[in-house]
Every structure is written in structure tokens, then in C-alpha cells.
Design a protein around this motif. Structure first.
Motif, PDB file in Angstrom:
ATOM      1  N   GLY A   1      11.076  53.807   7.721  1.00  0.00           N
ATOM      2  CA  GLY A   1      10.902  52.221   8.036  1.00  0.00           C
ATOM      3  C   GLY A   1       9.895  52.088   9.260  1.00  0.00           C
ATOM      4  O   GLY A   1      10.097  50.915   9.799  1.00  0.00           O
ATOM      5  N   GLN A   2       9.303  53.157   9.548  1.00  0.00           N
ATOM      6  CA  GLN A   2       8.415  52.984  10.604  1.00  0.00           C
ATOM      7  C   GLN A   2       7.284  51.950  10.708  1.00  0.00           C
ATOM      8  O   GLN A   2       7.097  51.193  11.303  1.00  0.00           O
ATOM      9  N   ARG A   3       6.649  51.967   9.370  1.00  0.00           N
ATOM     10  CA  ARG A   3       5.499  51.301   9.093  1.00  0.00           C
ATOM     11  C   ARG A   3       5.794  49.833   8.967  1.00  0.00           C
ATOM     12  O   ARG A   3       5.175  48.972   9.569  1.00  0.00           O
ATOM     13  N   PRO A   4       6.861  49.497   8.270  1.00  0.00           N
ATOM     14  CA  PRO A   4       7.147  48.277   7.941  1.00  0.00           C
ATOM     15  C   PRO A   4       7.335  47.498   9.219  1.00  0.00           C
ATOM     16  O   PRO A   4       7.059  46.397   9.529  1.00  0.00           O
ATOM     17  N   LEU A   5       8.269  48.337  10.217  1.00  0.00           N
ATOM     18  CA  LEU A   5       8.847  47.658  11.192  1.00  0.00           C
ATOM     19  C   LEU A   5       7.769  47.452  12.388  1.00  0.00           C
ATOM     20  O   LEU A   5       7.408  46.349  13.030  1.00  0.00           O
ATOM     21  N   ALA A   6       6.590  48.670  12.328  1.00  0.00           N
ATOM     22  CA  ALA A   6       5.111  48.450  13.196  1.00  0.00           C
ATOM     23  C   ALA A   6       4.639  47.163  12.768  1.00  0.00           C
ATOM     24  O   ALA A   6       3.998  46.462  13.704  1.00  0.00           O
ATOM     25  N   ALA A   7       4.647  46.925  11.405  1.00  0.00           N
ATOM     26  CA  ALA A   7       3.689  45.586  10.941  1.00  0.00           C
ATOM     27  C   ALA A   7       4.472  44.347  11.368  1.00  0.00           C
ATOM     28  O   ALA A   7       3.795  43.538  11.724  1.00  0.00           O
ATOM     29  N   VAL A   8       5.809  44.388  11.332  1.00  0.00           N
ATOM     30  CA  VAL A   8       6.444  43.368  11.611  1.00  0.00           C
ATOM     31  C   VAL A   8       6.088  42.970  13.203  1.00  0.00           C
ATOM     32  O   VAL A   8       6.030  41.859  13.656  1.00  0.00           O
ATOM     33  N   ILE A   9       6.129  44.085  13.959  1.00  0.00           N
ATOM     34  CA  ILE A   9       6.224  43.998  15.505  1.00  0.00           C
ATOM     35  C   ILE A   9       4.532  43.480  15.786  1.00  0.00           C
ATOM     36  O   ILE A   9       4.563  42.446  16.650  1.00  0.00           O
ATOM     37  N   GLY A  10       3.776  44.206  14.878  1.00  0.00           N
ATOM     38  CA  GLY A  10       2.353  43.600  15.192  1.00  0.00           C
ATOM     39  C   GLY A  10       2.323  42.096  14.901  1.00  0.00           C
ATOM     40  O   GLY A  10       1.502  41.381  15.454  1.00  0.00           O
ATOM     41  N   ALA A  11       2.575  41.900  13.729  1.00  0.00           N
ATOM     42  CA  ALA A  11       2.366  40.350  13.385  1.00  0.00           C
ATOM     43  C   ALA A  11       3.085  39.374  14.294  1.00  0.00           C
ATOM     44  O   ALA A  11       2.580  38.400  14.486  1.00  0.00           O
ATOM     45  N   SER A  12       4.332  39.943  14.840  1.00  0.00           N
ATOM     46  CA  SER A  12       5.016  38.857  15.684  1.00  0.00           C
ATOM     47  C   SER A  12       4.118  38.692  17.018  1.00  0.00           C
ATOM     48  O   SER A  12       3.888  37.769  17.598  1.00  0.00           O
ATOM     49  N   LEU A  13       3.735  39.999  17.396  1.00  0.00           N
ATOM     50  CA  LEU A  13       2.811  39.978  18.487  1.00  0.00           C
ATOM     51  C   LEU A  13       1.480  39.098  18.354  1.00  0.00           C
ATOM     52  O   LEU A  13       1.093  38.161  19.287  1.00  0.00           O
ATOM     53  N   LEU A  14       0.896  39.139  17.308  1.00  0.00           N
ATOM     54  CA  LEU A  14      -0.171  38.542  17.001  1.00  0.00           C
ATOM     55  C   LEU A  14       0.015  36.648  16.860  1.00  0.00           C
ATOM     56  O   LEU A  14      -0.573  36.036  17.400  1.00  0.00           O
ATOM     57  N   GLY A  15       1.251  36.459  16.371  1.00  0.00           N
ATOM     58  CA  GLY A  15       1.649  35.140  16.138  1.00  0.00           C
ATOM     59  C   GLY A  15       1.826  34.579  17.427  1.00  0.00           C
ATOM     60  O   GLY A  15       1.616  33.591  17.819  1.00  0.00           O
ATOM     61  N   LEU A  16       2.710  35.472  18.331  1.00  0.00           N
ATOM     62  CA  LEU A  16       2.808  34.888  19.598  1.00  0.00           C
ATOM     63  C   LEU A  16       1.668  34.560  20.536  1.00  0.00           C
ATOM     64  O   LEU A  16       1.446  33.650  21.103  1.00  0.00           O
ATOM     65  N   LEU A  17       0.800  35.575  20.557  1.00  0.00           N
ATOM     66  CA  LEU A  17      -0.603  35.446  21.030  1.00  0.00           C
ATOM     67  C   LEU A  17      -1.346  34.107  20.711  1.00  0.00           C
ATOM     68  O   LEU A  17      -1.788  33.422  21.584  1.00  0.00           O
TER      69      LEU A  17
END
Lengths: 217, 101
Positions: A90-106
């Protein structure tokens, strides 16, 4: 004109960044990094930061990436990394979720701030045009920021000495790092009792030894 | 079309996120370093854009110091990688979890 240059450079930057992410061979990743750095340098020129664009190319593309390539070649780690294996589930899906949240936040932050960046105009030093950018930067660095410049000199010295100390060859045989093998219970042969030589029925004496408990020392 | 500061900030946000994702998914310590460089470049781009927006040289001065710190960080980081790789060939970041104690 500006928009065309921006869009082309942005495409170069993003393709390079994606290349760093997905390149299996570290050498290819380093070359994609050069592509991104050049794109960012073009964007610097577009904003009249001509000195930084030159430094970006000379220091980043010229020195830092070459250092990366030196280490890659020196250590022979240019083998392709098997990206198909996912060691942590689950590392990659989790990383994608974190990245997408970061991008969405910014991006949300960017969209919400409709009144543009806040802050006082020209507090540090006035920004010139591209022609005298280097002179203005030099004047500011060696007058108002001279202490910080001295500190960076100290920092670079410490970094060089640290690198030499870390990378020097130690006399005598090197101690290999401990190898940690992580295996699930199903993968190991035998039952738990056989592996550890204990009978699960045996009660382990966990009582505190009487001699110490007595405390006649 | 006029290129506004927001375009640069959006590009910086995308670049930063890409670097963060790369740092999380890659296991080769060298590639992880490259992803850190991507994130630093995104921040540099933001600094320069906001400096241009505010007509202030401070943004570019910050980028100058970020560049110096990034160079020092790469030098020390790569020395650590060399020291580790000499003891164990082909170590990935997962193998180095023993450093956590």
C-alpha cells in the motif's frame, strides 16, 4: 510570447519531473532532472532573474547533477530498479493519496487567495530589470546580507570537511551492516515451537529471582 | 494571454507535489535525493515569482541561499550514500531501516 515560452518551459519541467519519478535507471533519472532544471532556468529568465538562471545551470545542472552521476557511476548502482515490486504494502497508493492531497491543498490555497500575494512592496531592495539584476543582487548580498554570506561560506566548509570524513576509506576490515530479514510466519519452515525450541505448553518462569528480590547486598 | 504570478505558483505546486510523491515511492537513495532537488526547485520558483510580484529582491536572495544549502546537502548526503554502499552493495532505503534503531 511570454505565455508560449511559459507553457513550453512548464511542459519541459513537468515531463522532466515525471521522468525522475518513473525512470528505472538512476542515470536516466539524473538526465531527466537536468531537463527540469533547465526548464526552471528558462522560467527564471522569463522573470528577469538572469543571475539565478545562470547559477541554476552552472551549479545545479553543472555541479550537482554531475556529482550525482559521479556517485552513480562510482558505486555501480546504475542497475535498473525493479519498480514492479512494492515492498511495503500500500505504499504507492498511499503516496499518491498524500501527493494528491498536497497538490489539492496548495492549489486550493492559490484559488482562495484571490487578492494576490500580500506583503509590503519592495521591503528588502528594489527589483531591477534583467539587465542590472546581477549588480543589484551583488550589492544586496555584500552589504545587507554579508553576515549570511559568511555563514554560507562556513556551511560549505563544514559540508566539504564532513564529506571527506564520511567518504574516506577506513583502515582495516569494514563491518558489514546488519542484514534484517523480515518474513511472515507462513514463510518460515516449521512451527513456532520448532523454530524457537520451546514447547508452547511449557510455562516460562517469569518470576523475579528470589536471591535478588531478597536484597541482602 | 498574460502570464500572471498564479501560473508560476501553480506550476511550483505541481512540481513540489511530484517531488513529494517521488520521495515516497522511490527506494533508491540517489533518486530520492533527486526528488528532494525537485521540491527545492519548486520552492525556488515560488520565491522568484513572489519576488517579481512584489518588486522585491528578497525572493531572489532567498533562492541564492537555498542553492547554497542544497549544494551542501547534496555533498553530505552523497558522502553518506557512498559510505553506506561501500559496506552493502545495492542498499535501498528499506534496507537502511536499521538506522532507525
Amino acid at each position: 510570447m511570454d505565455a508560449t515560452v511559459f507553457l513550453i518551459s512548464a511542459a519541459i519541467v513537468l515531463v522532466g519531473a515525471l521522468g525522475v519519478l518513473v525512470a528505472r535507471n538512476p542515470v536516466h533519472a539524473a538526465l531527466f532532472l537536468v531537463q527540469t532544471l533547465f526548464g526552471v532556468a528558462v522560467l527564471f529568465v522569463l522573470q528577469d532573474a538572469t543571475f539565478l538562471a545562470a547559477v541554476q545551470v552552472i551549479v545545479y545542472a553543472g555541479a550537482v547533477v554531475i556529482l550525482f552521476l559521479f556517485v552513480i557511476m562510482l558505486l555501480g548502482v546504475d542497475r535498473a530498479e525493479d519498480l514492479g515490486v512494492e515492498p511495503i504494502v500500500g505504499q504507492r497508493p498511499l503516496a499518491a493519496v498524500i501527493g494528491a492531497s498536497l497538490l489539492g491543498l496548495l492549489l486550493t490555497l492559490l484559488l482562495v487567495a484571490t487578492d494576490g500575494p500580500t506583503g509590503a512592496l519592495g521591503q528588502t531592495a528594489p527589483l531591477g530589470d534583467g539587465a542590472d539584476n546581477t549588480r543589484r543582487l551583488g550589492e544586496a548580498l555584500f552589504t545587507d546580507y554579508v553576515f549570511a554570506v559568511e555563514l554560507t561560506a562556513l556551511l560549505l566548509t563544514v559540508a566539504v570537511v564532513g564529506a571527506v570524513v564520511l567518504a574516506r576509506t577506513v583502515k582495516g576490515a569494514l563491518q558489514p551492516l546488519p542484514v534484517v530479514v523480515v518474513a511472515t510466519a507462513e514463510e518460515l519452515p516449521g512451527t513456532t515451537e520448532e523454530r524457537f525450541g520451546v514447547d508452547s505448553d511449557t510455562e516460562i518462569d517469569t518470576a523475579f529471582p528470589e536471591s535478588i528480590e531478597g536484597g541482602d547486598a | 494571454m498574460v502570464v500572471t504570478t498564479s501560473w508560476y505558483l501553480a506550476l511550483g505546486a505541481v512540481l513540489f507535489s511530484l517531488g513529494a510523491v517521488g520521495l515516497l515511492i522511490r527506494r533508491n537513495p540517489l533518486v530520492m535525493f533527486m526528488c528532494v532537488e525537485l521540491m527545492l526547485n519548486a520552492v525556488n520558483l515560488t520565491f522568484v515569482s513572489l519576488g517579481a510580484e512584489l518588486g522585491d529582491l528578497g525572493g531572489q536572495l532567498s533562492v541564492f541561499f537555498v542553492l547554497v544549502v542544497a549544494a551542501a546537502e547534496v555533498v553530505v548526503g552523497l558522502a553518506v550514500v557512498v559510505a553506506i554502499m561501500r559496506r552493502r552493495q545495492g542498499a535501498t532505503a528499506d534496507d537502511l531501516s536499521v538506522l532507525g534503531g
